[in-house]
Write an enzyme that holds these catalytic residues in place. Sequence first.
Site, PDB file in Angstrom:
ATOM      1  N   SER A 163       0.814  -1.224   0.000  1.00  0.00           N
ATOM      2  CA  SER A 163       0.000   0.000   0.000  1.00  0.00           C
ATOM      3  C   SER A 163       0.842   1.266   0.000  1.00  0.00           C
ATOM      4  O   SER A 163       0.417   2.282  -0.533  1.00  0.00           O
ATOM      5  CB  SER A 163      -0.902   0.026   1.242  1.00  0.00           C
TER       6      SER A 163
ATOM      7  N   HIS B 108      -2.544  -3.388  -6.851  1.00  0.00           N
ATOM      8  CA  HIS B 108      -2.970  -3.022  -5.498  1.00  0.00           C
ATOM      9  C   HIS B 108      -4.486  -3.101  -5.346  1.00  0.00           C
ATOM     10  O   HIS B 108      -5.230  -2.448  -6.080  1.00  0.00           O
ATOM     11  CB  HIS B 108      -2.490  -1.588  -5.192  1.00  0.00           C
TER      12      HIS B 108
ATOM     13  N   GLU C  69      -5.526  -1.245  -8.591  1.00  0.00           N
ATOM     14  CA  GLU C  69      -4.649  -0.235  -9.190  1.00  0.00           C
ATOM     15  C   GLU C  69      -3.431  -0.938  -9.797  1.00  0.00           C
ATOM     16  O   GLU C  69      -2.755  -1.712  -9.114  1.00  0.00           O
ATOM     17  CB  GLU C  69      -4.244   0.774  -8.121  1.00  0.00           C
TER      18      GLU C  69
ATOM     19  N   ASN D 217      -4.875   5.744  -2.192  1.00  0.00           N
ATOM     20  CA  ASN D 217      -4.267   6.078  -0.905  1.00  0.00           C
ATOM     21  C   ASN D 217      -3.642   7.468  -0.892  1.00  0.00           C
ATOM     22  O   ASN D 217      -3.434   8.040   0.177  1.00  0.00           O
ATOM     23  CB  ASN D 217      -3.243   5.018  -0.493  1.00  0.00           C
TER      24      ASN D 217
END
Length: 284
Positions: free
Chosen positions: A122, A143, A155, A194
């Site tokens: 992450s 991800h 992602e 994120n």
Amino acid sequence: MNTLTNITVLGGGVLGAQIAFQAAFHGKNVTIYDINDEALDAARERVEKLVPVYTQAMTDAPEGQGAKAAASMKLSADLAEAVSDADLVIEAIPEILDLKKRVFADLASVAPEKTIFATNSSTMVPSQFAAEAGRPDRFLALHFANNIWVQNVAEVMGTERTSQEAYDAVVEYAKETGMDPILVKKEQPGYVLNSLLVPLLKASSALYVNGVADVETIDHAWRKGTGAQSGPFQMYDVIGLRTAYNVASAGTTPEDAAFAEVLKTEFLDKGKFGIASGEGFYKY
Ligand code: NAD
């Protein structure tokens, strides 16, 4: 045509079990690798718990598909065996740079030439351990978000050296396994999602450790003020407090350190890991 059929997931934790299940549910041959029998038992338990979850969520799927997916999954504590015929390895081990470097180096020494390596990290970018992975053209990030069957974004982010072919194959894999691929065009810590979410979570933990407002108040303000379904501490419980702890520990501010300390002493040491263990900032 996609050839990514045999999938090995490294680490059968919160995300690894979900990534593996999502793939098996969509007909891929899946193996989970974890460090020992105890970790594999825990992974098996996570997988079994996902059967009713998928059955409830995927109402269009044929009856029994979740149970079939769980039964089809192989688990192994032998890395060479687990990746012996893998088309794609997805790494979902703890968010610790040295550990990832070590595991990618081990993986490079046993995986076949054809295998594409992907990291689900992450907070890191793939070029941080590309050297250890040893196959720059077939190495990238893929991800996922927690609660993968609902939050089904994936992602896809390569390094400057990832080949278009490997990138496209992984995008295709994401589509085939029920994911909505988010094409990230260059390396960006935190990808798209994120990059938006982490500043929110950091701001909320700073408000909390600085005593500005309590957990319920912060969550309430965010939900009411934005129309969002969850507040940041509800999100922490979903993400899992071990991951939250690893991220806070790697932070540089006094608030990060204070939050890491609270997470350790008030939560992790007491067996409170978030939703997965039945209690975190809230009880479930
Ligand atoms: P977790 O702690 O739940 O699981 C980690 C798993 O890796 C455990 O089963 C552990 O036994 C295993 N493991 C430890 N050392 C290993 C090794 N050397 N080889 C193989 N397996 C090993 O962690 P998690 O929350 O699933 O996170 C895993 C990765 O996924 C991290 O990189 C994290 O950033 C990423 N991620 C997590 C979330 C989330 O919401 N939890 C979301 C997206 C991405």
